[in-house]
Scaffold this motif. Structure first.
Motif: not given
Lengths: 230, 117
Positions: A80-84, A86-87, A203-207
């Motif tokens: 999930p970190l990689y998927e996010q 850009e953000r 987003t919450e999970g990745a952050m």
């Protein structure tokens, strides 16, 4: 019953999973923060063990295999970190400031309250790494002369507290940005909180995963400095 | 073959993380090194997102269950902490909320200021 559990490699895992499933079902019906699946399942397991007079050690012997998956699950948080990514790039300043200020305020609060309660250095060091993930926290506590088993307890309580209260606290303090929410949950309540952040959104999970890693690193660096001052 | 390769990659990196931990003298668990390794490999496209997406989704979904044994373990620690249970609880509860609110509000302020500009 005690012996059956102690000699089984599965019963404890099955019991944990079943209780969590019941907790998740209750949560979808009740829809309140108190109906937290993790909290419900922990209480159910404790009630079950006391009812059938099963020792924690016997339960642990047959439930430890599920905990063994914690390492690969933490590694999996990279996805999930990689998927996010850009953000994450767009919000780099928010990440650094949010996690930095959060971790620093935590260390300061523990410092001041420990002084207030007149705790000894060893007790202060025990509580110091309570917001970081268990493996880091125990290592920090050990290295600085705390009581690692107590640190583990404080870490678990912190995590469950974050898991149960994070959504409500964010609402009360009007923390509505998904990025800010995730950073807050991960910085305050490590992996147990992150599992909640994952449920709230991607987003919450990745952050939250990112904050868990960063706050761990900051705590490792800052803990020895603040311990010298105490 | 939706899971075999991806799960294998995740396990290999978990093992690699544990080996790294032995050589790096920091109180950092192997899982964090593994996380960093997987992130870098994804960035370098040496591991494709599709390969690890399904198994990582499964692991993350069941992650809360992995904390149950440790949390249940608190029932054995009650005697240990009885002496200083009040300070512990106050410090744990207060500091958790302070961290949550400070990091949430400060990062939110940064996000909103940049949006206004």
């Amino acid at each position: 019953m005690n012996e059956i559990f102690a000699s089984s490699a599965l019963l404890g895992t099955v019991l944990s999973l079943l209780c969590y499933y019941i907790g998740a079902k209750i949560k979808t019906r009740a829809k309140t923060a108190i109906a937290n699946p993790l909290l419900i399942s922990v209480i159910l397991v404790i009630v079950f063990l006391s009812l059938f007079r099963i020792d924690y050690a016997s339960y642990q012997a047959s439930a430890k295999y599920i905990s063994w998956f914690l390492t690969p699950a933490t590694v999996a948080l990279a996805v999930p970190l990689y998927e996010q990514l850009e953000r994450l790039r767009r919000n780099l300043a928010a990440v650094v400031i949010g996690v930095g200020m959060g971790t620093f305020s935590g260390i300061l609060t523990i410092f001041l309250l420990s002084k207030l309660f007149g705790l000894e250095k060893a007790e202060f060091v025990t509580l110091l790494p309570k917001s970081v993930t268990t493996a880091i926290g125990i290592a920090v506590s050990e290295e600085l002369g705390g009581y690692p088993s107590l640190t583990a307890a404080a870490i678990v309580i912190t995590g469950i507290l974050g898991n149960v209260c994070a959504e409500g606290a964010c609402r009360v303090f009007r923390i509505t940005e998904p990025v800010a929410k995730g950073l807050a949950i991960g910085t305050a309540s490590h992996a147990i909180g992150t599992s909640k952040a994952m449920e709230i959104g991607k987003t919450e999970g990745a952050m939250s995963s990112l904050a868990l890693v960063l706050s761990g690193i900051i705590t490792v660096a800052g803990a020895s400095i603040i311990t010298n001052i105490y | 073959m939706k899971y075999l390769r991806g799960f294998g990659i995740i396990l290999c990196l978990s093992a690699a993380g544990e080996i790294l931990r032995r050589f790096i003298p920091l109180p950092v668990p192997g899982s964090i090194y593994g996380l960093a390794l997987l992130f870098v490999l994804l960035r370098l496209k040496l591991v494709k997102l599709d390969e690890v997406k399904a198994p990582s989704g499964f692991l993350i979904e069941i992650m809360p269950v992995m904390f149950i044994p440790a949390a249940v373990g608190l029932m054995d620690r009650v005697d240990e902490v009885s002496g200083f249970i009040v300070p512990i609880m106050v410090i744990v509860v207060v500091s958790t909320f302070v961290v949550l609110v400070v990091s949430g509000l400060s990062s939110q302020a940064v996000i909103r200021r940049r949006r206004d500009e």
